[in-house]
Design a protein around this motif. Structure first.
Motif, short mmCIF file in Angstrom:
data_model
loop_
_atom_site.label_atom_id
_atom_site.label_comp_id
_atom_site.label_asym_id
_atom_site.label_seq_id
_atom_site.Cartn_x
_atom_site.Cartn_y
_atom_site.Cartn_z
N GLY A 22 40.95 -41.96 -101.02
CA GLY A 22 41.50 -40.32 -101.35
C GLY A 22 41.19 -39.96 -102.72
N ARG A 23 41.02 -40.97 -104.00
CA ARG A 23 40.71 -40.58 -105.07
C ARG A 23 39.08 -40.05 -105.05
NH1 ARG A 23 42.08 -44.85 -107.43
NH2 ARG A 23 44.09 -43.95 -108.41
N SER A 24 38.39 -40.86 -104.34
CA SER A 24 36.80 -40.47 -104.23
C SER A 24 36.62 -39.24 -103.33
CB SER A 24 36.36 -41.70 -103.45
OG SER A 24 36.21 -42.76 -104.24
N PHE A 25 37.49 -39.08 -102.44
CA PHE A 25 37.17 -37.77 -101.69
C PHE A 25 37.72 -36.41 -102.45
CE2 PHE A 25 39.03 -34.74 -98.25
CZ PHE A 25 37.73 -34.65 -97.63
N GLN A 26 38.62 -36.63 -103.23
CA GLN A 26 38.90 -35.54 -104.20
C GLN A 26 37.71 -35.09 -105.08
OE1 GLN A 26 42.37 -36.94 -106.27
NE2 GLN A 26 43.74 -36.39 -104.75
N ARG A 27 37.22 -36.30 -105.75
CA ARG A 27 35.83 -35.98 -106.50
C ARG A 27 34.88 -35.56 -105.77
NH1 ARG A 27 36.81 -41.31 -110.35
NH2 ARG A 27 38.83 -40.47 -111.33
N GLU A 28 34.68 -35.87 -104.54
CA GLU A 28 33.57 -35.23 -103.77
C GLU A 28 33.73 -33.75 -103.75
OE1 GLU A 28 33.43 -37.49 -100.03
OE2 GLU A 28 33.38 -39.15 -100.92
N GLN A 29 35.03 -33.35 -103.61
CA GLN A 29 35.38 -32.05 -103.50
C GLN A 29 35.22 -31.08 -104.96
OE1 GLN A 29 38.76 -31.24 -100.61
NE2 GLN A 29 39.01 -33.28 -100.84
N GLY A 30 35.11 -32.09 -105.77
CA GLY A 30 34.85 -31.39 -107.24
C GLY A 30 36.07 -31.17 -108.12
N SER A 35 43.45 -39.77 -111.47
CA SER A 35 42.66 -40.04 -112.31
C SER A 35 42.49 -41.68 -112.08
CB SER A 35 42.96 -40.11 -113.49
OG SER A 35 44.50 -40.79 -113.88
N ASP A 36 41.94 -42.25 -112.95
CA ASP A 36 41.94 -43.77 -112.68
C ASP A 36 42.92 -44.51 -112.95
OD1 ASP A 36 39.17 -43.54 -111.80
OD2 ASP A 36 38.24 -43.82 -113.87
N GLU A 37 43.77 -43.71 -113.89
CA GLU A 37 45.12 -44.29 -114.25
C GLU A 37 46.34 -43.91 -113.20
OE1 GLU A 37 43.23 -42.18 -116.70
OE2 GLU A 37 42.18 -44.23 -117.30
N ALA A 96 47.69 -39.53 -98.72
CA ALA A 96 46.26 -39.65 -98.70
C ALA A 96 46.06 -40.16 -96.86
CB ALA A 96 45.90 -40.65 -99.23
N ILE A 97 44.88 -39.77 -96.59
CA ILE A 97 44.37 -40.04 -95.10
C ILE A 97 43.24 -40.89 -95.10
CG2 ILE A 97 43.90 -39.00 -92.75
CD1 ILE A 97 46.32 -38.19 -93.62
N SER A 98 42.99 -42.05 -94.67
CA SER A 98 41.95 -42.87 -94.55
C SER A 98 40.82 -42.18 -94.28
CB SER A 98 41.80 -43.90 -93.56
OG SER A 98 40.93 -44.78 -93.36
N ASN A 134 43.36 -28.47 -105.75
CA ASN A 134 43.41 -29.07 -104.40
C ASN A 134 43.82 -28.06 -103.50
OD1 ASN A 134 43.70 -30.72 -102.39
ND2 ASN A 134 44.93 -32.44 -103.52
N LYS A 135 42.60 -27.34 -103.05
CA LYS A 135 42.59 -26.20 -102.13
C LYS A 135 43.08 -26.73 -100.63
CE LYS A 135 41.78 -23.21 -105.21
NZ LYS A 135 42.97 -22.64 -105.89
N ARG A 136 42.49 -27.93 -100.44
CA ARG A 136 42.70 -28.49 -99.13
C ARG A 136 43.98 -28.84 -98.69
NH1 ARG A 136 38.34 -31.41 -96.44
NH2 ARG A 136 39.18 -32.17 -94.45
N MET A 137 44.73 -29.28 -99.78
CA MET A 137 46.40 -29.84 -99.70
C MET A 137 47.16 -28.37 -99.67
SD MET A 137 48.82 -31.62 -99.13
CE MET A 137 47.87 -33.38 -99.34
N GLN A 138 46.49 -27.28 -100.60
CA GLN A 138 47.46 -26.23 -100.51
C GLN A 138 47.42 -25.80 -99.00
OE1 GLN A 138 46.62 -23.46 -103.74
NE2 GLN A 138 45.71 -25.43 -104.80
#
Length: 167
Positions: A22-30, A35-37, A96-98, A134-138
């Motif tokens: 999910g973290r990676s997917f967010q970054r792909e969306q810009g 965060s890493d923390e 988060a969805i796989s 996070n427009k997708r979650m909205q």
């Protein structure tokens, strides 16, 4: 068949993989909401240890992870805006969805199953938050009947807040 159930310690690595995906997917969306923390592996372990970590299973396979908290969220005590109710509520965090199950409508199914879990626990009100980017979650929240309520401060980060009265 879809089933929402408490995650177990045997599920920790799968849940962590879903969060990492999910973290990676967010970054792909810009954008970077996670965060890493945050969230950390230890947080997911703790979610599960205190029985607030849940998984969505599709035909017996874990497809999603989320935290469902019936004890409220202290950050929600102060909102720049207004909640639609003051009654007891449940909170959804860290959903988060796989990637293996993405684009199958599982977010909406998850929210529906969380609502059923709330009813079983005598709770008829849900709150959650997300990042402005996070427009997708909205979209998912609005599609599932959640109302925008304002902004909250979550650990020093501004978040937009949503709620839903379960009918």
């Amino acid at each position: 068949m879809y089933k929402l159930e408490k995650a177990t310690e045997h599920d920790i690595d799968i849940c962590w993989d879903i969060i990492s995906d999910g973290r990676s997917f967010q970054r792909e969306q810009g954008f970077v909401q996670w965060s890493d923390e945050y969230p950390t592996y230890d947080m997911i372990c703790e979610d599960i240890r205190i029985e607030k970590g849940y998984v969505l299973k599709v035909d017996g396979n874990i497809a999603a992870y989320m935290l469902i908290d019936f004890d409220g969220e202290p950050a929600y005590n102060k909102i720049n805006g207004k909640w639609n109710s003051d009654e007891k509520y449940a909170v959804i965090h860290r959903i988060a969805i796989s990637g293996k199950f993405r684009n199958q409508g599982l977010a909406s199914i998850s929210f529906s199953l969380v609502e059923e879990l709330c009813r079983q626990n005598g709770v008829q009100y849900l709150r959650c938050d997300t990042d402005e980017q996070n427009k997708r979650m909205q979209h998912v929240l609005k599609k599932n009947g959640y109302s925008f309520c304002g902004e909250i401060d979550y650990d020093g980060n501004g978040k937009i807040a949503f709620d839903k009265l379960i009918i």
